[in-house]
Scaffold this active site. Structure first.
Site, short mmCIF file in Angstrom:
data_model
loop_
_atom_site.label_atom_id
_atom_site.label_comp_id
_atom_site.label_asym_id
_atom_site.label_seq_id
_atom_site.Cartn_x
_atom_site.Cartn_y
_atom_site.Cartn_z
N ASP A 7 0.81 -1.22 0.00
CA ASP A 7 0.00 0.00 0.00
C ASP A 7 0.84 1.27 0.00
O ASP A 7 0.45 2.29 0.56
CB ASP A 7 -0.97 0.01 1.20
CG ASP A 7 -1.83 -1.23 1.22
OD1 ASP A 7 -2.33 -1.60 0.15
OD2 ASP A 7 -1.95 -1.86 2.29
N LYS B 121 1.92 2.09 -5.16
CA LYS B 121 2.54 1.61 -6.40
C LYS B 121 1.63 1.81 -7.61
O LYS B 121 2.09 2.19 -8.67
CB LYS B 121 2.91 0.12 -6.27
CG LYS B 121 3.95 -0.15 -5.18
CD LYS B 121 4.29 -1.64 -5.10
CE LYS B 121 3.16 -2.49 -4.55
NZ LYS B 121 2.81 -2.22 -3.14
N GLY C 212 -4.17 -4.86 -3.96
CA GLY C 212 -5.20 -3.87 -4.24
C GLY C 212 -4.52 -2.60 -4.69
O GLY C 212 -4.00 -1.85 -3.88
N HIS C 213 -4.47 -2.39 -5.99
CA HIS C 213 -3.75 -1.24 -6.53
C HIS C 213 -4.74 -0.21 -7.02
O HIS C 213 -5.49 -0.43 -7.95
CB HIS C 213 -2.82 -1.68 -7.66
CG HIS C 213 -1.71 -2.57 -7.17
ND1 HIS C 213 -1.05 -3.46 -7.97
CD2 HIS C 213 -1.16 -2.69 -5.95
CE1 HIS C 213 -0.13 -4.11 -7.24
NE2 HIS C 213 -0.18 -3.65 -6.02
N GLN D 18 2.36 -6.00 -3.05
CA GLN D 18 2.83 -6.01 -1.65
C GLN D 18 4.17 -5.27 -1.51
O GLN D 18 4.58 -4.57 -2.41
CB GLN D 18 2.92 -7.43 -1.09
CG GLN D 18 1.57 -8.11 -0.91
CD GLN D 18 1.08 -8.82 -2.15
OE1 GLN D 18 1.84 -9.47 -2.84
NE2 GLN D 18 -0.20 -8.70 -2.45
P1 IMP Z 1 -2.10 -12.81 2.39
O1 IMP Z 1 -1.18 -12.26 1.35
O2 IMP Z 1 -3.55 -12.63 2.04
O3 IMP Z 1 -1.76 -14.21 2.77
O4 IMP Z 1 -1.90 -11.94 3.72
C1 IMP Z 1 -0.70 -11.99 4.47
C2 IMP Z 1 -0.35 -10.62 5.02
O5 IMP Z 1 0.00 -9.75 3.95
C3 IMP Z 1 -1.48 -9.92 5.76
O6 IMP Z 1 -0.92 -9.13 6.78
C4 IMP Z 1 -2.10 -9.03 4.70
O7 IMP Z 1 -2.78 -7.92 5.26
C5 IMP Z 1 -0.84 -8.60 3.96
N1 IMP Z 1 -1.11 -8.22 2.56
C6 IMP Z 1 -1.30 -9.06 1.52
N2 IMP Z 1 -1.49 -8.36 0.38
C7 IMP Z 1 -1.39 -7.07 0.72
C8 IMP Z 1 -1.47 -5.85 -0.04
O8 IMP Z 1 -1.64 -5.83 -1.26
N3 IMP Z 1 -1.31 -4.70 0.67
C9 IMP Z 1 -1.08 -4.69 2.00
N4 IMP Z 1 -1.00 -5.79 2.74
C10 IMP Z 1 -1.15 -6.97 2.10
MG MG Z 2 -2.94 -2.08 -1.73
#
Ligand code: IMP
Ligand code: MG
Length: 395
Positions: free
Chosen positions: A7, A10, A34-35, A196
């Site tokens: 977040d 990007k 989530g972009h 991420q």
């Molecule tokens: P997962 O990727 O859904 O397995 O989540 C694992 C961790 O990564 C959690 O803390 C999520 O909130 C975080 N996370 C996964 N994708 C994103 C993203 O796109 N932005 C921010 N945090 C993320």
């Molecule tokens: Mg995001």
């Protein structure tokens, strides 16, 4: 590349520079990303398509991406990009993965706070050699592990599941590494968009509170099949403060009214899950670590405007362990550091639209930028103070 916990903005930065590129490539993560991109006041959130999708670029989804076909088709139908190729080797997220993600969160004892998109199980099941690939689903081969699923307590079965997605995937499968190389060889510019951030990397991040695919730049080689030695620029994206969604260590975290204020001003709610994000002061010890791991050649700094008018501005520049001051971030992965802050002159409330138009940032903002460059070890190249494309200035 994200230099924090995701977040960082990007999507916004990609949108700003996308005109300079011919093709945009996703190489890691899946529908957990989530972009957010704002074009002409309209807010669009991309999960699986590269965020340059609205700009008419050739789009690629590399083999390192966890492909949720249902969500991909939904997104595709909204945007209708002209050129989309998906690597046949990419791993497909199944309903079993999504179910298991939720179940593991229940049973693990301490929740990671995943996005619930089946990401961990998708990558794990790939290594267990249970996952279907894109080419399997395209051929209508259902993952057929009924007894094994049942051993986990999942009794749905997936027979006939592929059918709904076969046609779409068959149409869009392509040899991504080969196509990227031929574009490269004909002098086209390629943009690889990470999902991420570095601190969520399963190896280099704040394990176990991390995601499940690698989030540092060299993963381009694996996740897109494009040799990293041909990459000539690595743009690290960072926010002017720190946020994190989900559980895990956060050394400069704030709480109370100041945190609420930053969260509201910055719209810090998950773009995939809507969860309020945890917020805190900028942590340059971790940013420096991320700059180095990614080999970032320059920095894009986002949401600088969110810090204006707060009346206070702290930045962590060292960690202390046992009272000793250091730049060591690695140790923070197994020991609790105490951040050491410098206090800067707070950034005043200014009219950011005219500040970027006149290319004149307030002196207090320039002080922060100087500190970032000195401590993180890379030049700040772009400063963004709003979501619209025009609300940014190149230094
Ligand atoms: P997962 O990727 O859904 O397995 O989540 C694992 C961790 O990564 C959690 O803390 C999520 O909130 C975080 N996370 C996964 N994708 C994103 C993203 O796109 N932005 C921010 N945090 C993320
Ligand atoms: Mg995001």
């Amino acid at each position: 590349m994200g230099l924090q916990w995701g977040d960082e903005g990007k999507g916004r930065v990609v949108d700003y520079i996308s005109d300079r590129y011919d093709a945009a490539v996703r190489f890691n993560g899946g529908a957990n990303a989530g972009h957010t991109v704002v074009v002409n006041g309209k807010r669009v959130v991309f999960h699986l398509l590269p965020s340059a999708a609205l700009r008419g670029k050739m789009l690629f989804i590399g083999a390192g991406v966890a492909v949720d076909p249902q969500r991909l088709i939904e997104e595709y139908s909204e945007v209708r990009p002209g050129h989309l190729k998906i690597d046949p080797r990419a791993t497909v997220t199944t309903p079993f993965d999504v179910w298991l993600d939720g179940r593991l969160e229940e049973l693990r004892g301490s929740r990671i706070g995943t996005t619930g998109r089946g990401i961990g199980p998708t990558y794990a099941n790939r290594l267990y050699r249970l996952s279907p690939r894109v080419c399997d689903v395209a051929a209508g081969r259902d993952p057929d592990f009924g007894p094994l699923y049942a051993a986990f307590g999942y009794n749905e079965g997936l027979s006939g599941w592929s059918k709904a997605y076969s046609e779409f995937l068959k149409q869009h499968m392509g040899d991504v590494p080969q196509e990227l190389m031929s574009l490269y060889e004909s002098g086209r510019a390629l943009l690889f968009e990470s999902a991420q951030g570095t601190l969520l990397d399963p190896i280099y991040g704040t394990y176990p509170f991390v995601t499940s695919s690698n989030t540092i730049a060299p993963y381009v080689s694996i996740g897109a099949g494009f040799p990293f030695n041909l990459v000539d620029e690595v743009i690290g994206v960072m926010k002017a403060y720190q946020t994190r969604v989900g559980a895990g260590p956060f050394f400069t975290e704030l709480s109370g009214p100041l945190a609420d204020r930053i969260r509201e001003r910055g719209g810090e709610y998950g773009s995939t899950t809507g969860r309020p994000r945890r917020v805190g002061w900028l942590d340059l010890v971790s940013v420096r670590y991320a700059v180095k791991l990614n080999g970032a050649t320059k920095i894009a700094l986002t949401k600088l405007d969110v810090l204006s008018g707060l009346g206070r501005l702290l930045v962590a520049v060292r960690y202390r362990y046992d009272g000793k001051s250091t730049l060591d971030f690695t140790r923070a992965l197994y020991e609790q550091p105490e951040p050491e802050y410098v206090e800067l002159d707070p950034i005043p409330d200014v009219d950011w639209a005219s500040a970027v138009k006149d290319r004149r940032l307030p002196g207090e903002a320039l002080q922060l930028i100087d500190l970032i460059e000195k401590e993180a070890g890379a030049k700040v190249w772009l400063v963004s103070v709003g979501q619209e494309r025009s609300m940014a200035v190149e230094l």
